[in-house]
Design an enzyme around this catalytic site. Structure first.
Site, PDB file in Angstrom:
ATOM      1  N   ASP A  45       0.846  -1.198   0.000  1.00  0.00           N
ATOM      2  CA  ASP A  45       0.000   0.000   0.000  1.00  0.00           C
ATOM      3  C   ASP A  45       0.883   1.250   0.000  1.00  0.00           C
ATOM      4  O   ASP A  45       1.628   1.500   0.957  1.00  0.00           O
ATOM      5  CB  ASP A  45      -0.895  -0.015   1.240  1.00  0.00           C
ATOM      6  CG  ASP A  45      -2.035   0.982   1.150  1.00  0.00           C
ATOM      7  OD1 ASP A  45      -2.031   1.816   0.234  1.00  0.00           O
ATOM      8  OD2 ASP A  45      -2.938   0.924   1.998  1.00  0.00           O
ATOM      9  N   ASP A  46       0.811   2.030  -1.072  1.00  0.00           N
ATOM     10  CA  ASP A  46       1.592   3.266  -1.216  1.00  0.00           C
ATOM     11  C   ASP A  46       3.093   3.016  -1.317  1.00  0.00           C
ATOM     12  O   ASP A  46       3.891   3.914  -1.003  1.00  0.00           O
ATOM     13  CB  ASP A  46       1.333   4.231  -0.052  1.00  0.00           C
ATOM     14  CG  ASP A  46      -0.037   4.891  -0.110  1.00  0.00           C
ATOM     15  OD1 ASP A  46      -0.844   4.506  -0.977  1.00  0.00           O
ATOM     16  OD2 ASP A  46      -0.305   5.774   0.719  1.00  0.00           O
ATOM     17  N   CYS A  85      -6.051   4.413  -3.540  1.00  0.00           N
ATOM     18  CA  CYS A  85      -6.287   3.064  -3.020  1.00  0.00           C
ATOM     19  C   CYS A  85      -7.480   2.320  -3.586  1.00  0.00           C
ATOM     20  O   CYS A  85      -7.349   1.249  -4.176  1.00  0.00           O
ATOM     21  CB  CYS A  85      -6.413   3.138  -1.503  1.00  0.00           C
ATOM     22  SG  CYS A  85      -5.018   3.935  -0.669  1.00  0.00           S
ATOM     23  N   ARG A  89      -7.599  -1.036  -6.299  1.00  0.00           N
ATOM     24  CA  ARG A  89      -7.985  -2.385  -5.868  1.00  0.00           C
ATOM     25  C   ARG A  89      -9.152  -2.920  -6.694  1.00  0.00           C
ATOM     26  O   ARG A  89      -9.210  -4.108  -7.026  1.00  0.00           O
ATOM     27  CB  ARG A  89      -8.335  -2.357  -4.373  1.00  0.00           C
ATOM     28  CG  ARG A  89      -7.123  -2.123  -3.512  1.00  0.00           C
ATOM     29  CD  ARG A  89      -7.437  -1.488  -2.153  1.00  0.00           C
ATOM     30  NE  ARG A  89      -6.238  -0.828  -1.690  1.00  0.00           N
ATOM     31  CZ  ARG A  89      -5.220  -1.462  -1.087  1.00  0.00           C
ATOM     32  NH1 ARG A  89      -5.305  -2.753  -0.817  1.00  0.00           N
ATOM     33  NH2 ARG A  89      -4.137  -0.793  -0.734  1.00  0.00           N
ATOM     34  N   HIS A 139     -10.952  -2.191   1.614  1.00  0.00           N
ATOM     35  CA  HIS A 139     -11.213  -0.855   1.056  1.00  0.00           C
ATOM     36  C   HIS A 139     -12.066  -0.874  -0.215  1.00  0.00           C
ATOM     37  O   HIS A 139     -11.924  -0.019  -1.091  1.00  0.00           O
ATOM     38  CB  HIS A 139      -9.881  -0.127   0.772  1.00  0.00           C
ATOM     39  CG  HIS A 139      -9.999   1.359   0.939  1.00  0.00           C
ATOM     40  ND1 HIS A 139      -8.936   2.227   0.803  1.00  0.00           N
ATOM     41  CD2 HIS A 139     -11.063   2.152   1.219  1.00  0.00           C
ATOM     42  CE1 HIS A 139      -9.323   3.464   1.004  1.00  0.00           C
ATOM     43  NE2 HIS A 139     -10.616   3.445   1.258  1.00  0.00           N
ATOM     44  N   SER A 163      -8.505   1.868   4.976  1.00  0.00           N
ATOM     45  CA  SER A 163      -7.125   2.304   5.231  1.00  0.00           C
ATOM     46  C   SER A 163      -6.858   2.516   6.718  1.00  0.00           C
ATOM     47  O   SER A 163      -7.764   2.861   7.490  1.00  0.00           O
ATOM     48  CB  SER A 163      -6.828   3.606   4.480  1.00  0.00           C
ATOM     49  OG  SER A 163      -6.804   3.397   3.096  1.00  0.00           O
ATOM     50  N   HIS A 230       1.396   2.519   3.871  1.00  0.00           N
ATOM     51  CA  HIS A 230       0.456   3.644   3.949  1.00  0.00           C
ATOM     52  C   HIS A 230       0.608   4.313   5.321  1.00  0.00           C
ATOM     53  O   HIS A 230       0.782   3.644   6.334  1.00  0.00           O
ATOM     54  CB  HIS A 230      -0.967   3.116   3.772  1.00  0.00           C
ATOM     55  CG  HIS A 230      -2.015   4.164   3.566  1.00  0.00           C
ATOM     56  ND1 HIS A 230      -2.424   5.022   4.568  1.00  0.00           N
ATOM     57  CD2 HIS A 230      -2.748   4.488   2.476  1.00  0.00           C
ATOM     58  CE1 HIS A 230      -3.365   5.818   4.099  1.00  0.00           C
ATOM     59  NE2 HIS A 230      -3.582   5.520   2.825  1.00  0.00           N
ATOM     60  N   ASP A 282      -0.280  -0.742  -4.861  1.00  0.00           N
ATOM     61  CA  ASP A 282      -1.538  -0.187  -5.362  1.00  0.00           C
ATOM     62  C   ASP A 282      -1.378   1.165  -6.034  1.00  0.00           C
ATOM     63  O   ASP A 282      -2.235   1.571  -6.828  1.00  0.00           O
ATOM     64  CB  ASP A 282      -2.577  -0.106  -4.238  1.00  0.00           C
ATOM     65  CG  ASP A 282      -2.218   0.907  -3.155  1.00  0.00           C
ATOM     66  OD1 ASP A 282      -1.026   1.253  -3.018  1.00  0.00           O
ATOM     67  OD2 ASP A 282      -3.131   1.335  -2.413  1.00  0.00           O
ATOM     68  N   LYS A 313       1.789   9.567  -5.491  1.00  0.00           N
ATOM     69  CA  LYS A 313       0.386   9.191  -5.301  1.00  0.00           C
ATOM     70  C   LYS A 313      -0.556  10.360  -5.618  1.00  0.00           C
ATOM     71  O   LYS A 313      -0.239  11.512  -5.340  1.00  0.00           O
ATOM     72  CB  LYS A 313       0.185   8.737  -3.851  1.00  0.00           C
ATOM     73  CG  LYS A 313      -1.239   8.402  -3.461  1.00  0.00           C
ATOM     74  CD  LYS A 313      -1.312   7.966  -2.016  1.00  0.00           C
ATOM     75  CE  LYS A 313      -2.749   7.647  -1.609  1.00  0.00           C
ATOM     76  NZ  LYS A 313      -2.829   7.114  -0.241  1.00  0.00           N
TER      77      LYS A 313
END
Length: 463
Positions: A45-46, A85, A89, A139, A163, A230, A282, A313
């Site tokens: 994530d991130d 995010c 997904r 999410h 998140s 994240h 992601d 991002k």
């Protein structure tokens, strides 16, 4: 003759032992070579394009992920389908651009999620008798069982429904009834996490290992979506201070440890050769933080690195979309490959369905393409175009070399990515015919998907 009769019990014992050993070997072989391969997607994530040592980070050490890359293929033009995010997904699990189903982020207060008309990769694999589990961050919908993972094709779920920052004070719009971050087992909250997130990666990994062990006699699909890195980032005390890159480096190295545990378990359970493992992220790193995030210990430098790429991002520059992409499948995908061919997380949908023996859903536009032949041969990817969406708006398009971007903040921008992956040199003025060509492609996509598109900016500069 007497000697032979005397030896008969010994001979019987030997024959029994041989049969027993052969039987054990046969059972062991059944674990290794199933009719369908196991599939694991590890989704950070991130995590930025430049956060792994195999993608050039000079400080952060990721030996287990690097080993995955050495034993498979490392993709250098691999794209998430959105720069944030939720839509990223949605695209991964459905093989469709998120404009078609869930284009914007959602949260604990949201009443909707991934539309129930959508077919996920887990849905298709269940039809192929796969055991399925989602671990980590979901999410894609919350509050109703049908929106949770167990309503979207997964037998089991262990993780957070959204998140790890979606509590006060980081999300000041949340009402008191939504200010709760809980860990779920299937559809039941089992404990409140809140700010105590240090053990999340370890807890997820423990569940992943147990799922692999318990599923080894059946084909399985594990969707392992980490909550980290994240923001707010954190890790267990045993991992703190290990990286010279500070807390962020510690967090990434904890994820690398987790990958090592997965690979170790596959080997110990004799599943390694029959398991396809994918590692990706992601979207790009969260560098452009809003002020609401800069509290309770969150610092500006807690975000990752896009490496040589521009942007991060939530942007449609390369740093927002281009992510690490590593695919490992012993005996099927040759070792030690690196490819700059174009591919996306959406392509995993069609590819994994092909691998499982399933059928791509009918009656809907599937944007993902089967890239298995490309992965096996390190040849030419079937994908020759990628659209950059930000919410419901088309902002850019690329092909195998050129990228065109048309935005209010940047005007018209044309980059030759093979020569200029950092998007430093705007070539739009020199190639007005390409500007026209690519803007027409964006318009066509917008019409087909009912997406928004800005007027062509600064056309006077091309005259």
């Amino acid at each position: 003759m007497k000697k032979s009769l005397t030896s008969l019990p010994h001979l019987t014992f030997i024959l029994f032992a041989v049969v027993l050993i052969a039987s054990c070997q046969s059972n062991k072989q059944d674990v290794v070579v199933g009719t369908k391969p196991n599939i694991i997607i590890i989704f950070a994530d991130d995590m930025g394009y430049g956060d792994l040592s195999c993608y050039g980070h000079p400080i952060i050490k990721t030996p287990h992920i690097d080993q995955m890359a050495h034993e498979g293929i490392r993709l250098t033009s691999f794209y998430a389908a959105a720069p944030v995010c939720t839509p990223s997904r949605a695209a991964l699990l459905t093989g469709r651009y998120p404009i078609r189903n869930l284009p914007n982020n959602i949260g604990p207060e949201s009443k909707h999620g991934l539309p129930l008309t959508e077919v996920t990769i887990a849905d298709v694999l269940k039809e192929q008798n796969y055991k399925t589990m989602a671990i980590g961050k979901w999410h894609l919908g919350y509050g109703k069982p049908e929106l949770m993972p167990t309503g979207r094709g997964f037998d089991h779920f262990y993780g957070l429904p959204y998140s790890n920052d979606m509590i006060l004070p980081w999300c000041p719009w949340l009402a008191p009834e939504h200010n709760k971050l809980e860990l779920y087992q299937d559809n039941t909250p089992i404990r409140e996490i809140g700010f105590n997130q240090d053990s999340l990666t370890i807890d997820y990994t423990t569940e992943a290992v147990e799922f692999i062990k318990s599923s080894k006699y059946d084909p399985f699909f594990l969707y392992f979506a980490h909550s980290m890195p994240h923001l707010p980032i954190s890790t267990a005390e045993s991992f703190r201070g290990k990286s010279k890159a500070g807390l962020y480096g510690d967090v990434v190295q904890t994820i690398d440890w987790s990958v090592g545990q997965i690979m170790k378990t596959l080997k110990e359970q004799n599943l390694d050769d029959n398991t396809l493992v994918i590692f990706t992220s992601d979207n790009g790193p969260w560098q452009n933080l809003p002020n609401r995030m800069l509290q309770r210990g969150v610092e500006l430098w807690h975000g990752g690195s896009a490496g040589i790429l521009r942007g991060s991002k939530a942007t449609t520059y390369e740093g927002g979309f281009r992510v690490p992409g590593i695919v490992r499948w012993p005996g099927q995908i040759p070792e030690n490959q690196v490819s700059d061919e174009l591919a996306t997380t959406m392509d995993l949908f069609s590819t994994l369905i092909e691998i499982s023996g399933g059928t791509v859903p009918k009656g809907r536009d599937i944007d993902g393409q089967n890239i298995l032949p490309f992965l096996k041969e390190n040849g030419v990817s079937p994908r020759d175009q990628f659209i950059y969406l930000k919410g419901k708006k088309v902002e850019a398009v690329r092909d195998k070399n050129w990228k065109f971007r048309n935005t209010e903040d940047g005007g018209i921008e044309l980059f030759e990515l093979n020569m200029d992956p950092s998007e430093k040199y705007n070539r739009a003025e020199a190639y007005p015919e390409l500007v026209e060509k690519y803007y027409k492609q964006m318009q066509d996509f917008a019409v087909k998907t009912n997406a928004n598109i800005d007027r062509l900016y600064h056309t006077e500069d091309l005259k």
